[in-house]
Design a protein around this motif. Structure first.
Motif, PDB file in Angstrom:
ATOM      1  N   ASP A   1      66.958  27.061  45.664  1.00  0.00           N
ATOM      2  CA  ASP A   1      66.597  25.762  46.239  1.00  0.00           C
ATOM      3  C   ASP A   1      66.307  24.759  45.139  1.00  0.00           C
ATOM      4  O   ASP A   1      66.003  25.127  44.019  1.00  0.00           O
ATOM      5  CB  ASP A   1      65.321  25.892  47.085  1.00  0.00           C
ATOM      6  CG  ASP A   1      65.595  26.601  48.390  1.00  0.00           C
ATOM      7  OD1 ASP A   1      66.770  26.668  48.774  1.00  0.00           O
ATOM      8  OD2 ASP A   1      64.633  27.091  49.002  1.00  0.00           O
ATOM      9  N   ASP A   2      66.371  23.505  45.517  1.00  0.00           N
ATOM     10  CA  ASP A   2      66.003  22.447  44.597  1.00  0.00           C
ATOM     11  C   ASP A   2      64.476  22.435  44.461  1.00  0.00           C
ATOM     12  O   ASP A   2      63.762  22.179  45.418  1.00  0.00           O
ATOM     13  CB  ASP A   2      66.487  21.117  45.182  1.00  0.00           C
ATOM     14  CG  ASP A   2      66.122  19.948  44.302  1.00  0.00           C
ATOM     15  OD1 ASP A   2      65.828  20.181  43.120  1.00  0.00           O
ATOM     16  OD2 ASP A   2      66.133  18.818  44.806  1.00  0.00           O
TER      17      ASP A   2
ATOM     18  N   ARG B   1      69.794  17.285  39.096  1.00  0.00           N
ATOM     19  CA  ARG B   1      68.482  17.905  39.352  1.00  0.00           C
ATOM     20  C   ARG B   1      68.437  19.323  38.802  1.00  0.00           C
ATOM     21  O   ARG B   1      67.403  19.782  38.328  1.00  0.00           O
ATOM     22  CB  ARG B   1      68.172  17.882  40.849  1.00  0.00           C
ATOM     23  CG  ARG B   1      67.720  16.508  41.307  1.00  0.00           C
ATOM     24  CD  ARG B   1      66.857  16.600  42.536  1.00  0.00           C
ATOM     25  NE  ARG B   1      67.658  16.887  43.707  1.00  0.00           N
ATOM     26  CZ  ARG B   1      68.165  15.957  44.504  1.00  0.00           C
ATOM     27  NH1 ARG B   1      67.923  14.692  44.263  1.00  0.00           N
ATOM     28  NH2 ARG B   1      68.888  16.281  45.537  1.00  0.00           N
ATOM     29  N   LYS B   2      69.602  20.033  38.853  1.00  0.00           N
ATOM     30  CA  LYS B   2      69.638  21.370  38.254  1.00  0.00           C
ATOM     31  C   LYS B   2      69.427  21.267  36.747  1.00  0.00           C
ATOM     32  O   LYS B   2      68.788  22.125  36.132  1.00  0.00           O
ATOM     33  CB  LYS B   2      70.986  22.039  38.548  1.00  0.00           C
ATOM     34  CG  LYS B   2      71.083  22.614  39.937  1.00  0.00           C
ATOM     35  CD  LYS B   2      70.095  23.757  40.142  1.00  0.00           C
ATOM     36  CE  LYS B   2      70.066  24.152  41.608  1.00  0.00           C
ATOM     37  NZ  LYS B   2      68.854  24.864  42.000  1.00  0.00           N
TER      38      LYS B   2
ATOM     39  N   SER C   1      74.640  25.907  45.365  1.00  0.00           N
ATOM     40  CA  SER C   1      74.852  24.793  46.287  1.00  0.00           C
ATOM     41  C   SER C   1      75.703  23.677  45.677  1.00  0.00           C
ATOM     42  O   SER C   1      75.892  22.648  46.304  1.00  0.00           O
ATOM     43  CB  SER C   1      73.492  24.230  46.708  1.00  0.00           C
ATOM     44  OG  SER C   1      72.794  23.813  45.554  1.00  0.00           O
ATOM     45  N   LEU C   2      76.215  23.893  44.469  1.00  0.00           N
ATOM     46  CA  LEU C   2      76.918  22.792  43.792  1.00  0.00           C
ATOM     47  C   LEU C   2      78.425  22.874  44.010  1.00  0.00           C
ATOM     48  O   LEU C   2      78.971  23.924  44.327  1.00  0.00           O
ATOM     49  CB  LEU C   2      76.623  22.845  42.295  1.00  0.00           C
ATOM     50  CG  LEU C   2      75.143  22.780  41.913  1.00  0.00           C
ATOM     51  CD1 LEU C   2      74.990  22.951  40.421  1.00  0.00           C
ATOM     52  CD2 LEU C   2      74.531  21.471  42.380  1.00  0.00           C
TER      53      LEU C   2
ATOM     54  N   SER D   1      71.717  13.179  41.335  1.00  0.00           N
ATOM     55  CA  SER D   1      72.596  14.043  42.131  1.00  0.00           C
ATOM     56  C   SER D   1      72.089  15.493  42.052  1.00  0.00           C
ATOM     57  O   SER D   1      71.222  15.806  41.228  1.00  0.00           O
ATOM     58  CB  SER D   1      74.011  13.966  41.592  1.00  0.00           C
ATOM     59  OG  SER D   1      74.050  14.556  40.310  1.00  0.00           O
ATOM     60  N   GLY D   2      72.648  16.358  42.889  1.00  0.00           N
ATOM     61  CA  GLY D   2      72.241  17.764  42.899  1.00  0.00           C
ATOM     62  C   GLY D   2      72.435  18.430  41.539  1.00  0.00           C
ATOM     63  O   GLY D   2      71.578  19.174  41.064  1.00  0.00           O
TER      64      GLY D   2
END
Lengths: 302, 270
Positions: free
Chosen positions: B88-89, B144-145, B168-169, B140-141
């Protein structure tokens, strides 16, 4: 966007609402001219606007009881507009002070207590059922008891407001803490954060959106409790002015005070919105407004 | 800090009891040694114990039996020496990017200036310097990673536990993050344990692949392919053999060990 633009946009979106308000104001005015007068104060049952802002407004100087700046009618002085303004400011300031103190003590106390009881699952279980019962207590019915315990004075009123507000925050905090996604706490622990630090840097900011939704609720609650406390037992504040007006069936003054309370409440909501949007600026937009709407809607259902 | 630590896992059992009373054996007698600086991928199907093992090493799951040692010490809870990246983020949305990266550092006895310097260094290495003062909601996702990678690397944790971090990317972002992660790993020589259900991802990243099935480690494969592992390398016979072996372990045909697979291929070649 320029100011002119914003005003135009606002007018375009809300014109129909303003039309409805205008119709209500006109209907009130017409009713005012048709309705009979009350026997005691010769004030129309539905006071027309010119009566409210003329005769009734001037009459507010009755509540200016100090013999400086403006004559005090109670001591045989004349009714003056300056006296009316001073009286309104004086009683409003007292009410606002009680409101703000009650809100601050209630919020801080409720949130701290909620955080303390969230520390372990045992404490949470301990608090949950009594809290449900506590929230059922009819708040205004407890005014006399609070006045008996804490006195019919500012201290009693502040305690009472703080109690009403605090119960809401206590419950909201416990609920909000248990709603924090576990992933944030686990992530913080693997980054070496201590329990105290997790409370400060994770738990506290994470419950802010839900607390923000409660602020709207408690602002309304604080307004009704402060007016309630003054109405029932204090000898100053606009709630007290309201009951004096009622003693003498002075509908004009009652209307004026009600309008004042609406004005103050609107300003306090607007102020809160500014503060909230600053504190919650990290949230994806509109999520806060949505949360607030959902919460108040839920409360209305109960 | 350069270099990683070894992880010693001995006879570990993890049994969960659901509220219904049903018992689940998430880990059954797992014993494995992970060498300092290794990049190990844990591969397996969902619900077969990969995450449980990773969380146990992270100190987030209690063991029913057995022990896990990092360096010379038993794992009894989470610690800043074992960084975790979750599926999860987990970027804290109420902190700006820089405060996120500094979060772990603030629990360490170092001065504010030094914290800022380390955070800046890692922001630079994940190419987020220009976003240091942004809120996570503005990223963006994939970005954030990268914030999470900078955060866990900045703490100096020399064991990194990653639970399907890039699941999830999108495809391209994932490939970019693979090469970023490999760069960071090469320069720090930290020990990395990386959970994935994507065999291809394991093949791109790992020195060593552990295959998990039904709570046990059923195979331990050394991936001796040259890097970077582009499409051509991954199409080599050794690579294909590894993919086939893993597939068989995961239920795509009868189980054959890597060396048996090699023998079979040899027979076919004859």
């Amino acid at each position: 966007m320029t100011l002119r633009h914003r005003v135009l946009e606002f007018a375009r979106e809300r014109w129909i609402g303003f039309c409805v308000i205008a119709v209500i104001l006109v209907a009130w005015e017409i009713a005012g001219h048709l309705s009979p007068k009350s026997l005691l104060s010769q004030s129309p049952i539905v006071p027309p606007w010119e009566f409210v802002f003329g005769h009734s407004f001037l009459g507010m100087s009755d509540y200016w009881t100090f013999d400086f700046l403006a004559p005090a009618p109670m001591l045989g002085g004349e009714k003056t507009y300056l006296g009316a303004v001073l009286a309104i400011c004086y009683h409003s300031a007292l009410t606002l002070m009680r409101l703000v103190l009650g809100l601050v003590f209630g919020t801080v106390g409720g949130v701290l207590l909620g955080l303390a009881f969230s520390w372990s699952s045992f404490l949470r279980r301990l608090a949950s059922t009594p809290l449900h019962i506590l929230r059922m207590f009819p708040l205004l019915a407890m005014v006399p008891l609070f006045q008996f315990w804490f006195g019919a004075n500012t201290k009693g009123a502040v305690t009472f407001i703080a109690y009403g507000v605090g119960v809401v925050y206590f419950a909201t905090t416990i609920n909000a803490v248990s709603n924090i996604p576990n992933k944030y706490v686990e992530y913080a622990r693997t980054l070496g954060a201590s329990r105290m630090r997790i409370y400060r840097s994770i738990v506290l900011p994470a419950i802010m959106p839900e607390l923000g939704a409660s602020v709207i609720l408690t602002l309304g609650l604080a307004w009704s409790t402060v007016i309630g406390a003054e109405y029932i037992g204090l000898d100053s504040g606009i709630g007290r002015v309201l009951i004096f007006a009622q003693f003498f069936s002075n509908t004009g003054r009652m209307t004026l005070i009600t309008l004042l309370i609406i004005l103050y409440a609107t300003i306090s909501y607007a102020l809160f919105r500014r503060v909230a949007s600053r504190i919650l600026r990290w949230m994806p937009s509109s999520a806060f407004a949505d949360a607030a709407v959902v919460r108040t809607a839920k409360r209305d259902d109960q | 800090m350069i270099g990683g630590q070894a992880i010693h896992i001995a006879d570990v059992w993890c049994i969960f009891e659901h509220t219904s009373g049903k018992k689940v054996e998430a880990l059954r007698d797992v014993s494995i040694d992970i060498l300092p600086g290794q990049f190990v991928c844990l591969v397996g199907r969902s619900g077969h114990g990969k995450s449980t093992l990773l969380r146990a090493i992270g100190g987030l799951n209690a063991l029913t039996a057995g022990e896990i040692q990092v360096g010379e010490r038993n794992v009894i809870g989470p610690s800043a020496e074992r960084g975790m990246v979750f599926q999860d983020d987990t970027v804290f949305p109420w902190m700006r990017v820089r405060d996120n990266v500094e979060f772990g550092l603030k629990s360490q006895p170092i001065g504010a200036e030094e914290q800022r310097r380390i955070a800046n260094e890692w922001l630079e290495r994940v190419d987020l310097v220009d976003f240091a003062d942004s809120w996570p909601k503005e990223l963006s996702g994939g970005m954030r990673k990268r914030v999470v990678l900078a955060t866990v690397f900045a703490t100096g944790a020399n064991i990194l536990l990653m639970d399907e971090p890039f699941g999830s990317l999108d495809y391209v972002t994932r490939l970019i993050l693979h090469s970023l992660l490999l760069d960071l790993w090469r320069s720090t020589e930290h020990t990395i344990l990386f959970v994935t259900h994507d065999v291809e991802e394991a093949l791109i990243l790992a020195d060593r692949i552990l295959v998990m099935s039904h709570g046990r480690i059923v195979d331990d494969i050394i991936v001796d392919l040259e890097r970077p592992r582009d499409e051509e390398i991954r199409a080599k016979p050794e690579a294909v053999r590894i993919i086939k072996t893993i597939g068989q372990h995961l239920g795509l045909g009868p189980v054959k060990r890597a060396h048996e697979q090699r023998r079979d291929d040899a027979i076919i070649a004859v």
